[in-house]
Design a protein around this motif. Structure first.
Motif, short mmCIF file in Angstrom:
data_model
loop_
_atom_site.label_atom_id
_atom_site.label_comp_id
_atom_site.label_asym_id
_atom_site.label_seq_id
_atom_site.Cartn_x
_atom_site.Cartn_y
_atom_site.Cartn_z
N ARG A 37 -53.80 24.03 -44.81
CA ARG A 37 -54.94 24.81 -45.29
C ARG A 37 -55.98 24.99 -44.18
O ARG A 37 -56.57 26.06 -44.02
CB ARG A 37 -55.60 24.13 -46.49
CG ARG A 37 -54.81 24.22 -47.78
CD ARG A 37 -55.71 23.89 -48.95
NE ARG A 37 -54.94 23.57 -50.14
CZ ARG A 37 -54.83 22.37 -50.66
NH1 ARG A 37 -55.45 21.36 -50.09
NH2 ARG A 37 -54.12 22.17 -51.74
N TYR A 41 -57.19 28.52 -42.70
CA TYR A 41 -58.61 28.86 -42.73
C TYR A 41 -59.10 29.35 -41.37
O TYR A 41 -59.79 30.38 -41.27
CB TYR A 41 -59.38 27.62 -43.20
CG TYR A 41 -60.83 27.57 -42.80
CD1 TYR A 41 -61.76 28.44 -43.35
CD2 TYR A 41 -61.27 26.63 -41.88
CE1 TYR A 41 -63.09 28.37 -42.98
CE2 TYR A 41 -62.59 26.55 -41.51
CZ TYR A 41 -63.51 27.42 -42.06
OH TYR A 41 -64.82 27.35 -41.69
N SER A 79 -60.83 36.92 -46.41
CA SER A 79 -61.15 35.63 -45.81
C SER A 79 -62.22 34.90 -46.61
O SER A 79 -62.18 33.67 -46.73
CB SER A 79 -61.61 35.82 -44.36
OG SER A 79 -62.75 36.67 -44.30
N VAL A 83 -61.92 31.16 -48.23
CA VAL A 83 -62.91 30.10 -48.02
C VAL A 83 -63.37 29.53 -49.35
O VAL A 83 -63.48 28.30 -49.52
CB VAL A 83 -64.11 30.65 -47.22
CG1 VAL A 83 -65.27 29.66 -47.25
CG2 VAL A 83 -63.72 30.94 -45.79
N TYR A 86 -60.51 27.34 -50.87
CA TYR A 86 -60.35 26.07 -50.17
C TYR A 86 -61.57 25.17 -50.37
O TYR A 86 -61.45 23.94 -50.45
CB TYR A 86 -60.12 26.30 -48.68
CG TYR A 86 -58.73 26.81 -48.35
CD1 TYR A 86 -57.77 26.96 -49.35
CD2 TYR A 86 -58.36 27.13 -47.06
CE1 TYR A 86 -56.50 27.42 -49.07
CE2 TYR A 86 -57.08 27.59 -46.75
CZ TYR A 86 -56.16 27.73 -47.77
OH TYR A 86 -54.91 28.18 -47.49
#
Length: 408
Positions: A37, A41, A79, A83, A86
């Motif tokens: 992850r 990221y 993105s 974020v 996560y």
């Protein structure tokens, strides 16, 4: 793009590549989902940053402006959704705060939906005159920053120490998102010093985020190791006890009173802690305590107080957050993890199975004055009554139904 601007964005790109190599090394050392992850990221969010800076146009002269605009407008929300997703996993909000969890999940879904819509418009499959896709992308990405900041502040208020530093990462994230979108929308209006500041803020966000992620991953690995049927432990639990525990409980009760929220204190009395002493050796006590402490911490996350009132009595304080149903869900998760048998060992006595037997006592406090010592004593008495099959008259109905569950 002038040479100095190319230099600024190239330095940012170099920093991102260095951080990506660090994330890759984490995978090589600890090949886990969390490590992958971290790499995803950096790669996805970093690619979005490079696209927003306009550096690809300078490095690839043949790249069409329309293609760059399409990538910029779609990669930004995608993105941002990554974020948020996560961050929700890192904070563990699904365990303790359903409102923040749902907010993050719906926010991520909105970002993905907007990204898909902008991709359809940018590809020419849908005609929307007068629409500025980059401006729409900037708006939803800014919303994602707000949601991330709110989630980190909430987790910090609930007691997650690392979340306080993640608030700083979200501040750098705001500088990064707003600054890069401003550079993409009005490239000539942003000065070179401002662009340098944006580049520094971007690298700082990734640096802080990756550092905090690595720390949480190490903590989770240690908890997983302690909570599993691993052998060879003879170490302290690391949980607060004595006056430190009383101070933490007092602080948790005070936070609940200030928020006008209910505070729940749970005591778990492990009645057969010393039952393996003669058969497996006296060193197994620490193994059992360490494993039980790690399982409790895994059950409730990092925001709530978990302590050791005395060697056979664990204490969990759930304050200023979940509604009663969420508290019951946390207690159910605690029991599910504690009920699992444990393998303990002694170099001379060999391997032995340990089946925890414990009593559960619950005190639900309403806003008001409560002394930590008295609360812990009363809650432990309820746990002992649970062991003996008794029911204390002052126990409320919700606590009584939980405490009356059979021992396992």
């Amino acid at each position: 793009m002038v040479a100095m601007e190319v230099f600024i964005w190239s330095c940012m790109l170099g920093g991102l590549i260095t951080l990506a190599c660090g994330a890759l090394s984490e995978i090589l050392v600890h090949n886990s989902i969390a490590s992958w992850r971290g790499l995803a990221y950096v790669l996805v969010m970093g690619s979005s940053c490079v696209l927003m800076s306009g550096l690809p146009m300078a490095l690839i002269p043949g790249l069409q402006a329309h293609t760059l605009l399409l990538l910029q407008s779609t990669f930004g929300p995608l993105s941002g959704a990554l974020v948020l997703r996560y961050l929700g996993l890192w904070l563990g909000v699904a365990l303790v705060d359903r409102l923040v969890h749902n907010t993050i999940m719906w926010g991520a879904t909105l970002l993905v939906a907007v990204s898909g819509f902008l991709a359809v418009v940018g590809a020419g499959w849908l005609n929307w005159p007068g629409l500025n896709p980059l401006l729409v992308s900037a708006g939803v990405s800014a919303l994602g920053v707000v949601l991330a900041f709110q989630a980190c502040v909430r987790a910090s208020m609930l007691g997650d120490d690392l979340a306080r530093w993640m608030v700083l990462a979200c501040a750098f994230l705001g500088v990064m998102v707003l600054g890069l979108y401003a550079c993409a929308l009005w490239p000539d209006a942003i000065s070179l010093p401002a662009k340098a500041l944006i580049a520094v803020g971007t690298v700082a966000h990734f640096l802080v985020g990756i550092t905090l992620t690595a720390r949480r991953n190490r903590h989770n690995r240690r908890l997983k190791m302690l909570a599993g049927d691993d052998k060879g432990f003879d170490r302290a639990t690391g949980l607060p006890t004595g006056s430190v525990l009383l101070a933490k409980v007092d602080d948790a009760i005070w936070r609940a009173e200030r928020a006008h929220a209910q505070c729940t204190v749970v005591a778990l009395h492990l009645r057969n802690l010393y039952s393996m002493g003669e058969a497996a050796g006296h060193t197994v006590d620490q193994q059992i305590l360490s494993a039980m402490a790690a399982r409790l911490r895994r059950a409730v996350g990092f925001r709530y107080v978990v302590g050791l009132y005395h060697p056979r009595c664990f204490v969990v304080v759930i304050s200023a957050g979940p509604n009663p149903k969420e508290v019951d869900r946390l207690i159910f998760r605690m029991r599910a993890l504690l009920n699992k048998p444990l393998m303990v060992s002694d170099p001379r006595a060999g391997m032995h199975h340990f089946q925890p037997q414990y009593g559960v006592g619950i005190s639900r406090l309403v806003p008001g004055t409560a002394r930590p010592q008295e609360v812990l004593d009363e809650t432990e008495q309820r746990a002992l009554a649970h062991i003996n099959g008794e029911m204390l008259p002052e126990m409320d109905s919700a606590a009584a139904s939980t405490a009356a569950a059979p021992l396992r």
